[in-house]
Design an enzyme around this catalytic site. Structure first.
Site, PDB file in Angstrom:
ATOM      1  N   SER A  21      22.542   9.221  43.521  1.00  0.00           N
ATOM      2  CA  SER A  21      22.369   7.420  43.164  1.00  0.00           C
ATOM      3  C   SER A  21      24.011   7.004  42.687  1.00  0.00           C
ATOM      4  O   SER A  21      24.660   8.167  41.668  1.00  0.00           O
ATOM      5  CB  SER A  21      21.633   6.893  42.039  1.00  0.00           C
ATOM      6  N   LYS A  45      21.287   3.268  44.264  1.00  0.00           N
ATOM      7  CA  LYS A  45      22.396   2.937  42.990  1.00  0.00           C
ATOM      8  C   LYS A  45      21.161   2.884  42.346  1.00  0.00           C
ATOM      9  O   LYS A  45      20.493   1.921  41.902  1.00  0.00           O
ATOM     10  CB  LYS A  45      23.615   1.914  43.497  1.00  0.00           C
ATOM     11  N   CYS A 131      20.742   6.538  29.640  1.00  0.00           N
ATOM     12  CA  CYS A 131      21.424   6.026  28.961  1.00  0.00           C
ATOM     13  C   CYS A 131      20.787   5.405  27.695  1.00  0.00           C
ATOM     14  O   CYS A 131      19.676   6.061  26.875  1.00  0.00           O
ATOM     15  CB  CYS A 131      20.460   4.921  29.622  1.00  0.00           C
ATOM     16  N   ILE A 192      22.079  18.110  37.761  1.00  0.00           N
ATOM     17  CA  ILE A 192      22.329  18.097  36.527  1.00  0.00           C
ATOM     18  C   ILE A 192      22.918  16.601  36.960  1.00  0.00           C
ATOM     19  O   ILE A 192      23.666  16.347  37.709  1.00  0.00           O
ATOM     20  CB  ILE A 192      22.778  18.431  35.683  1.00  0.00           C
ATOM     21  N   ASN A 193      22.562  15.283  35.714  1.00  0.00           N
ATOM     22  CA  ASN A 193      23.676  14.296  35.669  1.00  0.00           C
ATOM     23  C   ASN A 193      24.691  14.866  35.315  1.00  0.00           C
ATOM     24  O   ASN A 193      25.289  15.617  35.263  1.00  0.00           O
ATOM     25  CB  ASN A 193      23.378  13.223  35.012  1.00  0.00           C
ATOM     26  N   GLY A 266      26.749  14.483  45.023  1.00  0.00           N
ATOM     27  CA  GLY A 266      27.433  13.087  44.613  1.00  0.00           C
ATOM     28  C   GLY A 266      28.787  12.651  44.361  1.00  0.00           C
ATOM     29  O   GLY A 266      29.612  12.094  45.706  1.00  0.00           O
TER      30      GLY A 266
END
Length: 303
Positions: A21, A45, A131, A192-193, A266
């Site tokens: 994303s 997205k 977030c 992972i982010n 990514g």
């Protein structure tokens, strides 16, 4: 003939390669240069309830072996995504997609999940819990097991589709958070982010991006991602989508051996728009070199 298919919460993917994303938009630009239907799926997205312009510029900076971004969840908002973006996406991509949703309150996550549950091409809902939580002193939902579980339960209550929680690596114990999400009903986990990073322009004596800090991604974080995927996959009984610095077919196999059922790509998409295509094309050759007949056989084989 090798078998690259994997099963993800009831969905059969032709291969485990999924653009992450925020790095592939809604596929439009990539569809102009190759047939994106070769992809296992697409995590489009991140969507919030209301449109977001994102953070001030500059918000992306290159680093050795990676990049820092602080885009700030720029997106056209839930209504536009459901009514226009997904309709346009259906014309260029004919497989189930992954809907990445974000929120600044539990109610916003629920609103987004409800809407995505009604979209026929959405196969999985991916919930980004990194977030800021504006109702709790700005703390990110993904930092504590209790808050991550709260979001998980709330989203699961309003959708019948598989829910994957996307975890932040900027925590003291990612395994505890993963287990809390599993206990709260998550069908899978994505990790992972990005890692929180910062660079300074020593000539200007200012941070290189306007927001000072941002998410660090790219090949430099791959060993961290593999470690966290391994730890989480060993601790839970639900599928894991691994990501973080993946840029080759060998990276995909390594991530799967660590425990990932599927793998997201990514930052590599931003460096090379053909990255996913090349990984998918290389995957069978690397499998043959390594004597792997079925990709599903190698998931989590590292003890």
């Amino acid at each position: 003939m090798v078998d690259t298919k994997v099963m993800l919460s009831g969905l059969t993917l032709d291969n485990p390669v999924i653009p992450a994303s925020g790095t592939f938009g809604y596929g439009k630009e990539f569809a102009e240069i190759y047939d994106i239907n070769i992809l296992g799926s697409i995590s489009f997205k991140g969507t919030t309830a209301e449109p977001r312009l994102g953070n001030p510029l500059p918000r992306i900076a290159e680093c050795p072996n990676g990049m820092i971004n602080s885009v700030g969840l720029q997106n056209p908002g839930l209504k536009a995504v459901c009514e226009k973006e997904l309709a346009d996406m259906a014309e260029i991509y004919n497989k189930p997609v992954i809907a990445n949703i974000s929120g600044f309150s539990v109610e916003e996550y629920v609103e987004c999940a409800k809407a995505m549950d009604k979209q026929p091409q959405v196969g999985i809902i991916e919930v980004n819990v990194s977030c800021p939580n504006v109702h709790n002193g700005g703390m990110a939902y993904g930092v504590l097991p209790e808050s991550a579980a709260e979001v998980t339960r709330a989203v699961k209550a309003v959708t019948s589709k598989p829910v994957y929680i996307k975890l932040s690596p900027n925590v003291t114990d990612i395994v505890a958070i993963a287990k809390a999400c599993e206990e709260a009903g998550a069908d899978g986990l994505s990790l992972i982010n990005t890692l929180l990073g910062m660079r300074i322009d020593i000539n200007r004596r200012k941070p290189v991006i306007a927001n000072k800090m941002g998410g660090f991604s790219g090949p430099a974080i791959f060993p961290v991602a593999v470690r966290m995927v391994y730890q989480v996959a060993k601790a839970v009984n639900i599928p894991v989508i691994g990501m973080g610095g993946v840029s080759s077919a060998r990276d995909v196999i390594e991530m799967m051996m660590a425990g990932a059922t599927a793998v997201q790509v990514g930052a590599a998409n931003l460096v090379n728009p053909y990255a996913c295509k090349e990984i998918i094309e290389d995957l069978p050759k690397v499998m043959e070199e390594l004597g792997i007949e079925r990709l599903e056989d190698i998931i989590g084989i590292i003890e």
